[in-house]
Design an enzyme around this catalytic site. Structure first.
Site, PDB file in Angstrom:
ATOM      1  N   ASP A  50      19.959   3.469   4.882  1.00 40.31           N
ATOM      2  CA  ASP A  50      20.740   2.478   4.027  1.00 40.31           C
ATOM      3  C   ASP A  50      20.037   2.274   3.212  1.00 40.31           C
ATOM      4  O   ASP A  50      21.497   1.734   2.007  1.00 40.31           O
ATOM      5  CB  ASP A  50      19.795   1.329   4.464  1.00 40.31           C
ATOM      6  CG  ASP A  50      20.010   0.283   6.225  1.00 40.31           C
ATOM      7  OD1 ASP A  50      21.677   0.757   6.019  1.00 40.31           O
ATOM      8  OD2 ASP A  50      19.240   0.095   6.648  1.00 40.31           O
TER       9      ASP A  50
HETATM   10  C1  BGC Z   1      15.295  -0.883   3.036  1.00 37.89           C
HETATM   11  C2  BGC Z   1      15.904  -0.234   3.694  1.00 37.89           C
HETATM   12  C3  BGC Z   1      16.502  -1.232   5.000  1.00 37.89           C
HETATM   13  C4  BGC Z   1      17.543  -1.625   4.083  1.00 37.89           C
HETATM   14  C5  BGC Z   1      18.430  -2.140   5.030  1.00 37.89           C
HETATM   15  C6  BGC Z   1      16.593  -1.496   2.476  1.00 37.89           C
HETATM   16  O1  BGC Z   1      15.659  -2.402   1.301  1.00 37.89           O
HETATM   17  O2  BGC Z   1      14.649  -0.369   1.815  1.00 37.89           O
HETATM   18  O3  BGC Z   1      14.414   0.687   4.939  1.00 37.89           O
HETATM   19  O4  BGC Z   1      17.138  -0.806   6.093  1.00 37.89           O
HETATM   20  O5  BGC Z   1      16.826  -2.798   3.798  1.00 37.89           O
HETATM   21  O6  BGC Z   1      17.070  -3.946   5.904  1.00 37.89           O
HETATM   22  C1  NOJ Z   2      15.227   1.343   8.134  1.00 34.72           C
HETATM   23  C2  NOJ Z   2      16.248   0.001   9.060  1.00 34.72           C
HETATM   24  O1  NOJ Z   2      16.058  -1.056   9.493  1.00 34.72           O
HETATM   25  C3  NOJ Z   2      17.073   1.252   9.319  1.00 34.72           C
HETATM   26  O2  NOJ Z   2      17.998   0.628  10.040  1.00 34.72           O
HETATM   27  C4  NOJ Z   2      17.715   2.046   8.427  1.00 34.72           C
HETATM   28  O3  NOJ Z   2      18.306   3.140   9.150  1.00 34.72           O
HETATM   29  C5  NOJ Z   2      16.002   2.777   7.984  1.00 34.72           C
HETATM   30  N1  NOJ Z   2      15.282   1.694   7.577  1.00 34.72           N
HETATM   31  C6  NOJ Z   2      16.664   3.560   6.900  1.00 34.72           C
HETATM   32  O4  NOJ Z   2      16.827   3.190   6.015  1.00 34.72           O
END
Ligand code: BGC
Ligand code: NOJ
Length: 818
Positions: free
Chosen positions: A487
């Site tokens: 993400d």
């Molecule tokens: C986090 C991710 C997460 C994303 C969406 C980001 O701040 O680092 O791990 O998937 O937010 O919620």
């Molecule tokens: C946490 C999120 O819930 C997931 O959807 C995502 O793939 C990982 N972080 C990596 O960014």
């Protein structure tokens, strides 16, 4: 250093002191009513949706941490001294303390000044309430005059509003009291048809419903005035901060035990039938008391605990393994599937790190969570898949997230995470492989942006695949869109505004950044879906998918290979990311795992080289890093990934979710020693001995462990709600132990450490039970010499599908093929 130990026979983690590095939590509830409970009984409760139907209040960022939740006080009425038998909130020293987190229940036992207490908390299967059993024993030589105070603080239902809209909220709170039940009925007078209740099995000496009256002005939960005084005011709150506090008074003879029960319930009422002044605006206590009172007895409570145990016996009975390694066995048999089930239920919505108001049910998250839960909850998985398909868009894309209560896609987060739709193919195929329920593909589901345009699930899946094919960039690789699985790899955002959330920055049309991860994921999905198409006699689709798969593999081979490993992406300017030409972020873990899982480079040595590079550049004693070198500063062309300090989160931590991908990839190469070693590095039980470093619960996976670049390398964060749970379970059971569902049945194809001489797996699958004994006399990692099923030699590695409800004995002998 340890803070407790595993009790495998009772399937409990036993915590020996209340001041663990962080509150170590557990989940109560198997369905709609969920409670989070820490090792000092703090936490909160909700019905279905942690944002919209929050029952009790919890303050994240509070000091001291983990203050709110289940409040219990014991008071010695002879001298006015008091303490909390769960340690907090009073935090008086306890002479004995022990917390047992079990499957769906938590039990905390303590001793203070000769008074022993044991509080067991659970949510009965199929009920929308949490019940506490409080057992108090007088261990003194003389009689004890005791008061017991209990309290919960109500959240005004919408947890976001509750934490922000005080000009309204301080005027709307309402409660009713009927017999010994306190009913929280805020907004029942207007559009709500639900109330919460807090009941006690004992005659009350008094109650309190207004927080300020209970605590006293400028006091906290650690020293409530009512407890200090030993009396309550029995007043009915309007506005302010509604709570339910109850006072029970006893004399306990030496050696005597009293047991009292409390229940916190959620009730939907028929407003037309409501009685009392104001007609519909006042809840009728009768159905509430009728629902709760059977649980407020020892017979009711003990039966609920038995049913809960039976529920988890059934769930965990689907697969049982014995490898001789305690860390592996207790994770496979107890804690990993338990975490999978919890994560499947709660997604990323509510934990110590997820406030319950932010993330609802994520599309890619829920699809991946299903992989580790489908064998335990096949029926539920079926409806989950259809719910997810219903938040797909007509373009084939998907809402990134939906609200559990409404099942409607969340417009604020929107869509455009271009990996999302492919995970639906992955999850559906996992469901099909587990169940053989091909009929699900003919179920009709609407689209999130076109409720009338219902199509079959199969058509939804074809659209998902087309979504990738319709969005390819200059190298023929899939466009990344807003981001892919990572993400934080925001290649098209270029955000320089600190007030702009990375996850919702608008993406310009024509943005060309491409993702090798999505390319690999597409190949996995396309092969499976082509197989599905063939079985449906849709030869045209099967052909199209096979062609697309081939073209994608070519694109990866030509443009997704960096020379020593798979490239990660191309940014919006067409520059490589995750390449030896980059000073930072030279190698990313995700494409090494996903492309190998897609069988790319298995035949020409590239996969082996990619995984060797992972071993050389990303492996640490605490797990495999997401990337190296970490980004030292913020890079607008990369986005959130470079926003984290080096070694944290997506910027080069051990982002645990990715580690099982490498474990699976190593199994595909036949390198069982490495696969096992990597799996153990992040195995929480294996890390129990370094709990002072790891800090999070030793019984569940955490999302991340601080990486080599961080000053506190090895420290875990974001425990519980992570896709790591499912993938770790899949990697261990299906790839290392090799008992793997396929469309045509169960395959046995282990990839183990050479020195593992025997192991066994008992697996229920499509209405038969397989008792699989594997021996490895030649000390190989992979390879089968013979399989006998019920004494008869088997050709190949696919077990017959008996479907007869019987147990069948499978003897597998590993070794070099004869
Ligand atoms: C986090 C991710 C997460 C994303 C969406 C980001 O701040 O680092 O791990 O998937 O937010 O919620
Ligand atoms: C946490 C999120 O819930 C997931 O959807 C995502 O793939 C990982 N972080 C990596 O960014």
């Amino acid at each position: 250093m340890r803070f407790g130990h595993f009790d495998d026979d009772r399937r409990e983690y036993v915590i020996d002191r209340p001041d663990t590095p962080h509150p170590w939590i557990n989940y109560l509830g198997t369905g709609e009513f969920i409670g989070i409970i820490s090792n000092t009984a703090a936490g909160y409760t909700f019905y279905r949706d942690a944002r919209l139907r929050r029952l009790t209040r919890y303050r994240y960022n509070n000091v001291p941490t983990d203050e709110d939740g289940r409040f219990l006080y014991l008071r010695d009425d002879a001298d006015g001294s008091y303490w909390s038998p769960t340690w907090r909130p009073a935090r008086r020293p306890l002479e004995e303390y022990r917390c047992r987190h079990g499957l769906g229940y938590t039990s905390i036992a303590s001793l203070h000044a000769g008074i022993q207490a044991r509080i067991t908390t659970l949510v009965p299967v199929g009920k929308t309430m949490e019940v506490w059993s409080v057992e108090v024993t007088n261990r003194r030589h003389e009689a004890a005059e005791l008061s017991l105070f209990s309290a919960v603080e109500f959240c005004l239902w919408n947890a976001f509003d509750d934490a922000t809209n005080f000009q309204r909220n301080l005027n709307i709170g309402e409660v009713r009291v009927s017999n010994d039940t306190i009913i929280h009925c805020t907004e029942f007078r207007e559009r709500r048809n639900h109330v919460a209740s807090f009941s006690c099995s004992e005659r009350l000496a008094g109650f309190e419903t207004q927080r300020d009256a209970f605590l006293g002005p400028y006091r906290g939960w650690s020293r409530p005035l009512a407890v200090e005084r030993g009396t309550t005011s029995d007043a009915i709150a309007t506005g302010g901060y509604p709570i339910a506090a109850q006072h029970v008074r006893w004399t306990l003879e030496p050696g005597e035990t009293k047991r009292v029960y409390f229940a916190l319930g959620y009730h939907e009422l028929d407003k037309n039938a409501a009685s009392g002044q104001g007609g519909r605006s006042v809840p009728d206590p009768e159905p509430i008391e009728a629902a709760v009172s059977p649980l407020l007895t020892s017979a009711g409570f003990d039966e609920a605990l038995r049913e809960l145990r039976a529920y988890w016996d059934r769930m965990l009975g689907t697969l049982h393994a014995a490898t001789g390694d305690d860390d592996v066995d207790r994770m496979i048999n107890i804690w990993n599937p338990y975490q999978c089930a919890v994560t499947y239920t709660v997604s990323r919505s509510a934990s110590r790190y997820e406030s319950g108001i932010g993330r609802g049910i994520g599309f890619r998250d829920a699809n991946q969570d299903l992989l580790g839960a489908v064998h335990m909850l096949p029926q539920h998985a079926r409806s989950r898949i259809l719910d997810l398909a219903s938040t797909q868009l007509i373009s084939g894309g998907a809402y990134h997230q939906y609200q559990p209560l409404t099942k409607q896609g969340n417009d604020a987060i929107g869509s455009g995470f271009n990996d999302d739709p492919l995970w639906l193919i992955h999850a559906t195929c996992a469901y099909l492989k587990e169940t053989g329920d091909w009929a699900v593909l003919d179920e009709a589901a609407p689209y999130g942006d076109d409720a009338a345009g219902r199509e079959t699930l199969y058509e939804h899946l074809l659209r998902a695949a087309n979504y990738t094919l319709d969005r390819r960039g200059p190298h023929g690789l899939p466009l990344i869109g807003r981001a892919d699985w990572n993400d934080c790899l925001n290649l098209n955002s270029h955000s320089s505004d600190p007030d702009e959330p990375f996850q919702t920055v608008p993406i310009e049309d024509g943005a060309i950044a491409e993702s090798v991860l999505i390319a690999g994921l597409f190949c996995i999905a396309a092969r499976d879906l082509a197989d599905v198409a063939l079985r449906r006699n849709d030869r045209a689709a099967a052909h199209r998918l096979a062609e697309a798969d081939r073209a994608m593999r070519d694109a990866i081979r030509s443009h997704g290979w960096d020379g020593g490993w798979f490239l990660r992406a191309y940014d919006a300017a067409g520059m490589p990311v995750g390449s030896s030409t980059n000073g930072e972020g030279r190698i990313f873990i995700e494409p090494q795992g996903i492309c190998t899982m897609a069988a790319i480079g298995l035949d020409d040595g590239r996969a082996r080289r990619a995984l060797d590079a992972v071993g050389e550049q990303l492996a640490t004693e605490h797990g495999l890093l997401l990337l190296q070198p970490a980004y030292a500063g913020y890079r607008t062309n990369l986005g959130e990934i470079s926003s984290y300090p080096p070694g944290y989160k997506e910027n080069g931590s051990v982002f645990c979710h990715t580690n099982p991908w490498i474990v699976i990839a190593e199994c595909l190469l036949g390198r069982g020693d490495r696969a096992w070693d990597y799996a153990l590095r992040i195995n929480p039980s294996h890390r129990e001995a370094i709990s002072e470093v790891h800090e999070c619960e030793p019984y569940v996976y955490a999302q991340m462990i601080a990486g080599r670049d961080a000053s506190d390398h090895g420290k875990a964060r974001n425990s519980w709600l992570t896709g790591t749970a499912s993938w770790a379970y899949v990697a261990m059971t299906q790839w290392i132990l090799g008992v793997r569902p396929t469309f045509d049945g169960l395959v046995v194809d282990p990839c183990i450490p050479a020195d593992l001489k025997t192991f066994s797996v008992v697996r229920s699958f499509r209405d038969a039970r397989y008792e699989i004994h594997v021996s490895n006399p030649d000390g190989v990692c992979r390879g089968i010499r013979s399989i006998h099923v019920d004494g008869t030699p088997l050709t190949g590695d696919r077990l017959p599908m008996f479907g007869d409800g019987e147990t069948h004995v499978v003897d597998v002998r590993m070794g070099r093929a004869a």
